[in-house]
Design a protein around this motif. Structure first.
Motif: not given
Length: 332
Positions: A105-111, A285, A288, A292
């Motif tokens: 969640s902290k790294r915004n890579i939960g997907d 990370e 992504k 992205s």
């Protein structure tokens, strides 16, 4: 126990074994109740001093796909932990999972990593493999003109570097490994195994592969199914384990095989999947960010990676990027 290093305290809710954590099967240790397993797994001091049994190794075989009416079989070695050991692994998996999910969640890579996790879906419940794959196809449909790159990490579990596992493990905890975590870490990296086929021969157990043993359908049973059938409370006594399995009586060599390398973890323990996931935190990370920035999406199912990029992007650049990143991380 090392001086100056405190044993970790489990401030979260005490772990309770689920039915899947206390499967009834025979191993080198005896069957214990849920309460007894929880008492051991929830006690950091007992875990720190726990003597882990060698794992039982067997090979899982399945048909991966068919091509021109030819069946493609795949075989992977799995290791089966003793009951108490498996309970400890399950407890520490639960403990580390919360830290891992927070880091995602902290790294915004939960997907990105989608295997071995609970991924909520609309309407309640968690996504299954089919729904995870459907999400990727939905992205492909929405993107329209695009390219799909698939990367497979060869022998992933067998290639994980022990130093990196420890480094990421400590990052998740925010401290050097306490003695109980160290015990779990060492049992996974310096693990020992006993081959199931050789064990059946040495102990002269009923062999489901033997032509004279049972019906045809019974002979096709895998040896691991015999263990799950719980025909015995314990595969052998402590004395037999020491003298016959470990060869202490001198009648035959020890069946024990140790992992003497500084890489590789056993596939099949309750915590192996989580370790395999958090091992690639930095890679996930970096992947992504790279994808992205090019308007694409990426998903990693354990050792299988899929990347969807707009047609305007060169897919060979993606393969080159991943090859370099994976080589520095896994050595693939």
């Amino acid at each position: 126990m090392p001086s100056g290093v405190a044993v970790s305290t489990h401030s979260d809710t005490e772990w309770e074994p689920r039915d899947k954590d206390v499967k009834r099967y025979i191993h080198f240790d005896r069957d214990l109740s849920k309460q007894a397993l929880a008492a051991i797994a929830n006690d950091p001091k007992r875990v720190a001093y726990h003597a882990f049994f060698p794992m039982l190794r067997f090979h899982e075989e399945w048909t991966k796909y068919r091509k021109q009416n030819q069946r493609k079989k795949k075989v992977r070695p799995l290791r089966y932990a003793a009951r108490i050991d498996a309970a400890i692994y399950a407890r520490y998996r639960a403990l580390l999972t919360s830290h891992y999910e927070q880091e995602l969640s902290k790294r915004n890579i939960g997907d990105v990593p989608v295997a071995y996790r609970r991924l909520p879906k609309d309407g309640g419940g968690n996504k299954c493999n089919i729904e995870i794959a459907r999400d990727v196809f939905s992205h492909i449909r929405d993107m329209g003109d695009c390219t799909v790159t698939v990367v497979d990490i060869k022998s992933y579990f067998e290639s994980l570097d022990h130093a990196r596992i420890k480094l990421v493990w400590e990052r998740l905890l925010g401290q050097p490994l306490p003695p109980d975590h160290t015990a779990v870490f060492k049992s996974l990296t310096k693990y020992s195994i006993v081959d199931l086929d050789k064990l059946f021969q040495r102990l002269k157990l009923n062999d489901p592969d033997s032509p004279s043993s049972g019906t045809r359908s019974q002979r096709r049973m895998r040896k691991i199914d015999v263990l799950k059938a719980n025909r015995y409370k314990q595969i052998c006594s402590t004395k037999e384990f020491r003298e016959i399995v470990l060869g202490a009586d001198g009648s035959a060599p020890s069946l024990l095989q140790k992992n003497g390398f500084d890489f590789g973890i056993p596939q099949g323990t309750p915590i192996s999947d989580l370790v395999a996931n958090f091992y690639l935190l930095d890679f996930d990370e970096e992947m992504k960010v790279w994808v992205s920035a090019r308007g694409g999406i990426c998903r990693r199912y354990s050792d299988d990676i899929v990347v969807v990029l707009p047609r305007s992007e060169n897919p060979m650049e993606a393969k080159s990027f991943f090859s370099v990143q994976l080589s520095s991380t896994v050595g693939s």
